[in-house]
Scaffold this active site. Structure first.
Site, PDB file in Angstrom:
ATOM      1  CB  THR A  55      -0.816   0.127   1.228  1.00  0.00           C
ATOM      2  OG1 THR A  55      -1.626  -1.269   1.101  1.00  0.00           O
ATOM      3  CG2 THR A  55      -2.008   1.174   0.811  1.00  0.00           C
ATOM      4  CE1 TYR A 143       1.870  -9.320   2.369  1.00  0.00           C
ATOM      5  CE2 TYR A 143       2.810  -7.228   1.357  1.00  0.00           C
ATOM      6  CZ  TYR A 143       1.923  -8.278   1.815  1.00  0.00           C
ATOM      7  OH  TYR A 143       1.005  -6.913   1.377  1.00  0.00           O
ATOM      8  CE  LYS A 171      -0.285  -7.177   5.180  1.00  0.00           C
ATOM      9  NZ  LYS A 171       0.384  -5.805   4.475  1.00  0.00           N
ATOM     10  CB  VAL A 211      -0.705  -5.722   8.088  1.00  0.00           C
ATOM     11  CG1 VAL A 211      -0.829  -4.702   7.720  1.00  0.00           C
ATOM     12  CG2 VAL A 211      -0.347  -5.764   9.471  1.00  0.00           C
TER      13      VAL A 211
END
Length: 301
Positions: A55, A143, A171, A211
């Site tokens: 993001t 991630y 994540k 998150v």
């Protein structure tokens, strides 16, 4: 009987925002805007911030910009707010350099995505994460987002990596609920939902929190899902998660990247967002109108 929620490890808090990186209309890094946005997110319920992730447009920000962003946000939110810096690249050496830079800039942890495009096998992937973990004193949040990287961090790989003292969190954007529960049951890794539609589902089976991209615009509303569940109001938590669904779908699953939709809403609300960098393009008028309508329905419903 132990509550799996209250006993879950939370190295970076519960409610984390995958913060956008504000740019000026000319495309330059907007550090004052980043400071304003970060302070607002923390004041409205975010325990910590993830900077320079997907993001945060990490593929199109320079190393110097990433370091400057950490420094500026740290100044804005103080020392008590966990800052996690995205350092994952397709190059192990570069990722190691970014991890060390993040530590020097004042990060509390690093977010490390699987190397993309090259699609390394699991043994190479494991070696990559271990090398990054050994490169600095910061804890790692792995991630797992195979839809973007092309490579899954398989559950057995995660279970082995959990033995490393600095690999502490994940994540999770794997869309593999069974695999996630397997790792939760066999390790002390702190799981964070990386997909907003999974916030409550993962929390209910022992995840640490989330998150969130959507938290850029509704930080307090998303945190209320966790708060209600922890208070034992499971029906309220479910209702709050369900009420978020139209906005989550429009921001994350309607054809535009979350960065684009988050910045469109922030700009419409008069909050720091700014432009996106190519190859991303700003949302069109119809998309913006739809996002604003969904946002207003959510916050007033």
């Amino acid at each position: 009987m132990t509550n799996p929620v209250t006993s879950a490890p939370r190295p970076f808090g519960r409610a984390l925002c995958a913060m956008v990186t504000p740019f000026t209309e000319a495309g330059a890094l907007d550090l004052p805007g980043a400071q304003l946005l970060a302070a607002r997110l923390v004041s409205e319920g975010c325990d910590g911030l993830v900077l320079s992730g997907t993001t945060g447009e990490s593929p199109t920000t320079s190393d110097a910009e990433k370091a400057a962003l950490v420094t500026a946000v740290r100044e804005a939110v103080g020392d008590g707010v966990p800052l996690v810096s995205g350092v994952g690249t397709s190059d192990t050496r570069h990722t190691v350099e970014l991890a060390r830079q993040a530590e020097q800039a004042g990060s509390d942890g690093v977010l490390v995505v699987s190397p993309y495009y090259s699609r390394p096998p699991q043994d190479a992937l494991e070696a990559h994460f271990r090398e990054v973990a050994d490169a600095s004193g910061l804890p790692l949040m792995l991630y797992d987002i195979p839809g973007r990287t092309g490579t899954r961090i398989e559950p057995e790989t995660l279970i082995r990596l959990a033995e490393h003292p600095r690999i502490v969190a994940v994540k999770d954007c794997s869309y593999d609920f069974l695999g996630t529960q397997k790792v939760l049951g066999r390790t002390d890794l702190a799981y964070y939902a990386g997909c907003d539609e999974h916030i409550l589902a993962l929390y209910a089976v022992g995840a640490a929190g989330y998150v969130s991209t959507v938290a850029n615009v509704v930080p307090a509303r998303l945190r209320s899902v966790l708060d209600a569940f922890e208070a034992g109001d499971t029906h309220v938590a479910a209702r709050l998660q369900q009420r978020a669904t139209p906005l989550v779908e429009l921001m994350m699953a309607a054809g535009l990247p979350g960065t684009v939709t988050a910045k469109a809403l922030l700009n419409s609300l008069g909050l720091p967002g700014g432009s996106v960098r190519a190859p991303l393009r700003a949302a069109g008028r119809d998309a913006v109108d739809g996002l604003v309508a969904a946002y207003e329905e959510f916050i007033t419903g």
